[in-house]
Design a protein around this motif. Structure first.
Motif, short mmCIF file in Angstrom:
data_model
loop_
_atom_site.label_atom_id
_atom_site.label_comp_id
_atom_site.label_asym_id
_atom_site.label_seq_id
_atom_site.Cartn_x
_atom_site.Cartn_y
_atom_site.Cartn_z
N ALA A 1 0.86 -1.18 0.00
CA ALA A 1 0.00 0.00 0.00
C ALA A 1 0.89 1.23 0.00
CB ALA A 1 -0.90 0.00 1.23
N VAL A 2 0.72 2.10 -0.98
CA VAL A 2 1.61 3.25 -1.17
C VAL A 2 0.84 4.54 -0.85
CG1 VAL A 2 3.01 4.53 -2.81
CG2 VAL A 2 2.97 2.04 -2.89
N PHE A 3 1.38 5.34 0.07
CA PHE A 3 0.75 6.61 0.43
C PHE A 3 1.54 7.76 -0.18
CE2 PHE A 3 0.51 10.18 3.60
CZ PHE A 3 -0.78 10.56 3.29
N VAL A 4 0.95 8.44 -1.15
CA VAL A 4 1.52 9.65 -1.73
C VAL A 4 0.38 10.59 -2.10
CG1 VAL A 4 3.61 8.56 -2.66
CG2 VAL A 4 1.57 8.69 -4.08
N ASN A 5 0.65 11.89 -2.08
CA ASN A 5 -0.32 12.91 -2.50
C ASN A 5 -1.66 12.80 -1.78
OD1 ASN A 5 1.49 14.07 -4.34
ND2 ASN A 5 0.90 12.63 -5.95
N GLY A 6 -1.62 12.44 -0.49
CA GLY A 6 -2.85 12.38 0.29
C GLY A 6 -3.77 11.24 -0.05
N ALA A 7 -3.24 10.21 -0.72
CA ALA A 7 -4.06 9.07 -1.12
C ALA A 7 -3.30 7.77 -0.94
CB ALA A 7 -4.51 9.22 -2.58
N LEU A 8 -4.05 6.69 -0.72
CA LEU A 8 -3.47 5.35 -0.65
C LEU A 8 -3.69 4.64 -1.98
CD1 LEU A 8 -4.52 4.24 2.94
CD2 LEU A 8 -2.17 4.21 2.06
N ILE B 1 11.05 -3.98 -2.79
CA ILE B 1 10.34 -3.63 -1.55
C ILE B 1 10.35 -2.12 -1.31
CG2 ILE B 1 10.23 -3.99 0.95
CD1 ILE B 1 9.64 -6.49 -0.70
N SER B 2 11.47 -1.46 -1.59
CA SER B 2 11.61 -0.04 -1.26
C SER B 2 12.64 0.57 -2.20
CB SER B 2 12.06 0.10 0.20
OG SER B 2 12.22 1.45 0.55
N GLN B 3 12.54 1.90 -2.43
CA GLN B 3 13.49 2.54 -3.33
C GLN B 3 13.59 4.04 -3.10
OE1 GLN B 3 12.37 2.75 -7.48
NE2 GLN B 3 10.21 3.01 -7.00
N THR B 4 14.70 4.60 -3.57
CA THR B 4 14.89 6.05 -3.68
C THR B 4 15.52 6.31 -5.04
OG1 THR B 4 17.15 6.06 -2.80
CG2 THR B 4 15.36 6.21 -1.20
N ASN B 5 15.91 7.56 -5.27
CA ASN B 5 16.66 7.86 -6.49
C ASN B 5 18.05 7.26 -6.46
OD1 ASN B 5 14.53 9.35 -7.60
ND2 ASN B 5 15.20 11.23 -6.56
N GLU B 6 18.51 6.85 -5.26
CA GLU B 6 19.87 6.32 -5.11
C GLU B 6 19.93 4.80 -5.18
OE1 GLU B 6 22.46 8.38 -4.80
OE2 GLU B 6 21.15 10.14 -4.84
N CYS B 7 18.91 4.11 -4.67
CA CYS B 7 19.01 2.65 -4.57
C CYS B 7 17.64 2.00 -4.61
CB CYS B 7 19.75 2.25 -3.28
SG CYS B 7 18.87 2.73 -1.77
N TYR C 1 5.06 -4.32 -9.85
CA TYR C 1 4.98 -3.93 -8.43
C TYR C 1 4.76 -2.44 -8.32
CZ TYR C 1 7.15 -8.49 -8.16
OH TYR C 1 7.42 -9.83 -8.31
N LEU C 2 4.12 -2.06 -7.21
CA LEU C 2 3.84 -0.65 -6.94
C LEU C 2 4.66 -0.20 -5.73
CD1 LEU C 2 1.88 1.58 -8.02
CD2 LEU C 2 0.38 0.98 -6.11
N LEU C 3 5.44 0.87 -5.90
CA LEU C 3 6.27 1.40 -4.83
C LEU C 3 6.13 2.92 -4.78
CD1 LEU C 3 9.65 -0.58 -5.23
CD2 LEU C 3 7.75 -1.11 -3.73
N GLU C 4 6.80 3.50 -3.79
CA GLU C 4 6.92 4.96 -3.68
C GLU C 4 8.37 5.33 -3.91
OE1 GLU C 4 7.96 8.48 -1.00
OE2 GLU C 4 8.47 6.38 -0.75
N CYS C 5 8.62 6.46 -4.53
CA CYS C 5 9.99 6.92 -4.76
C CYS C 5 10.08 8.41 -4.46
CB CYS C 5 10.43 6.62 -6.19
SG CYS C 5 12.17 7.04 -6.52
N GLU C 6 10.52 8.71 -3.23
CA GLU C 6 10.73 10.09 -2.79
C GLU C 6 9.51 10.96 -3.06
OE1 GLU C 6 14.51 11.71 -3.77
OE2 GLU C 6 15.60 9.93 -3.11
N GLY C 7 8.36 10.49 -2.59
CA GLY C 7 7.13 11.26 -2.68
C GLY C 7 6.36 11.10 -3.96
N ARG C 8 6.80 10.20 -4.84
CA ARG C 8 6.08 9.99 -6.11
C ARG C 8 5.69 8.53 -6.25
NH1 ARG C 8 9.86 12.61 -10.66
NH2 ARG C 8 11.42 11.39 -9.51
N LEU C 9 4.58 8.30 -6.96
CA LEU C 9 4.12 6.95 -7.23
C LEU C 9 5.04 6.32 -8.27
CD1 LEU C 9 1.73 5.14 -6.36
CD2 LEU C 9 0.56 5.88 -8.45
N SER C 10 5.38 5.04 -8.06
CA SER C 10 6.33 4.38 -8.96
C SER C 10 5.86 2.97 -9.29
CB SER C 10 7.72 4.32 -8.30
OG SER C 10 8.63 3.59 -9.10
#
Length: 358
Positions: free
Chosen positions: A204-211, A304-310, A250-259
């Motif tokens: 479950a990904v939470f970004v922009n005030g939505a799940l 499982i998890s990500q950023t712009n770095e890894c 797969y659905l993830l979050e990446c530094e505040g954005r849906l990915s």
């Protein structure tokens, strides 16, 4: 007296939480500084840029409770416990340093806790009947946690299809939303036709005030706007397809954005959504990674998890990290025994934060 407060704040904001709490004893000025809401926001802003992976480890050779580990890209592996909750619990969702857990012995009992500060909150019971009498642990189909680090408020979402004994589930999709401010649940009912796999329910990904949840068909993303309590849908990138057997989405979050992450036999492709408005937002491919270095693990690897770095990924027995700039793969953790469940089955994205769940 040697540094301005802002410099001290930037230094303290990079400490582990245990070390941070110790520094409160240095002086009254530091105590007040660290207790201030401005510092809390700065600390959380820094920490959310450093995602980790939280994994529940089951050792069938030992008659003990499952252990929990946190895998950090920079600090390695550390252990911690949820014993402070005073109940046997299962982690259902994670967001910005808080965990939503369900009680194993008592069905329908939920907690929200911060494992770093060892605070927890027992949520009031809902008055709703179980969503499904057939579901193995009697829990909701979807469990989501949405935490706003600036307002220090959160919502817990339980959603599912009701069905009577011996009947197939209908299209009636009941959603319960807990609000930390009011300490109450509210309910609304809609009609839905979508199903979810175990992995999709977990992510479950939470970004922009939505799940957000990825549907089992991988054809779209279901979105719950917590402000309006309206369900919507987002179409996946046009290049993404689940028709081929060897493609997984797969659905993830990446530094505040849906990915969205697509994995095939030889490639991992990563898209992020650019633009805040879903009606005009566009998907942009930001990375395409060769999987030749981990070829033998590809059939059982899950991001499982990500950023712009890894990017953190879990397999049956390993937690891997891919460094996106250097294009280097590293094994961060490996199970030494034959675990009953694969690690990806109980792996969650996690962040350390000063977030009170009281």
């Amino acid at each position: 007296g040697f540094f301005p407060d802002e410099v001290i704040i930037q230094i303290l904001a990079r400490l582990p939480i245990k070390s941070l709490f110790r520094t409160k004893c240095v002086s009254k000025s530091w105590y007040n500084l660290i207790s201030d809401k401005y510092f809390t926001n700065r600390y959380n802003e820094v920490s959310i840029r450093n995602p980790m992976v939280l994994v529940e480890i089951n050792d069938p050779t030992l008659n003990s409770k499952p252990s929990l580990i946190v895998v950090d890209n920079s600090k390695g592996v550390s252990e911690f416990s949820l014993d402070f909750v005073n109940d046997r619990v299962k982690i259902r969702s994670s967001c910005n340093g808080l965990l939503c857990c369900s009680s194993i012995p008592d069905k329908g009992v939920y907690y929200v806790c911060n494992p770093m500060t060892k605070e927890y909150r027992l949520l009031p019971k809902t008055r709703e009947r179980p969503f499904s009498r057939f579901y193995p642990d009697g829990e909701a189909t979807l469990v989501g946690l949405a935490c706003d680090i600036y307002t220090q408020t959160y919502n817990v979402v339980l959603a599912g299809y009701h069905r009577s004994f011996g009947h197939r589930p209908g299209r009636t999709f009941t959603c319960m939303v807990f609000d930390s401010d009011s300490n109450k649940w509210r309910k609304f009912v809609t009609l839905q036709n979508d199903n979810f796999t175990h992995m999709n329910r977990n992510q479950a990904v939470f970004v922009n005030g939505a799940l957000h949840w990825l549907t089992a068909s991988c054809s779209s993303v279901m979105v719950l706007d917590l402000g309006t309590e309206i369900w919507g849908k987002i179409e996946l990138p046009s290049e993404v397809t689940c028709e081929a057997r060897n493609i997984r989405i797969y659905l993830l979050e990446c530094e505040g954005r849906l990915s969205v992450v697509e994995i095939s036999d030889v490639w991992m492709s990563i898209w992020v959504m650019v633009g805040g408005d879903y009606r005009v937002g566009e998907w942009c491919m930001v990375d395409r990674v060769s999987l030749r270095c981990i070829r033998g693990m590809v059939p059982g690897v899950f991001p499982i998890s990500q950023t712009n770095e890894c990017v953190f990924l879990a397999t049956h027995k390993q937690v891997l990290v891919y460094q996106r700039r250097s294009r280097v793969w590293m094994e961060m953790y490996s199970v030494k025994h034959s675990s009953v469940l694969p690690l990806w089955f109980s792996a969650h994205s996690f962040r350390s934060s000063v977030f009170s769940c009281k």
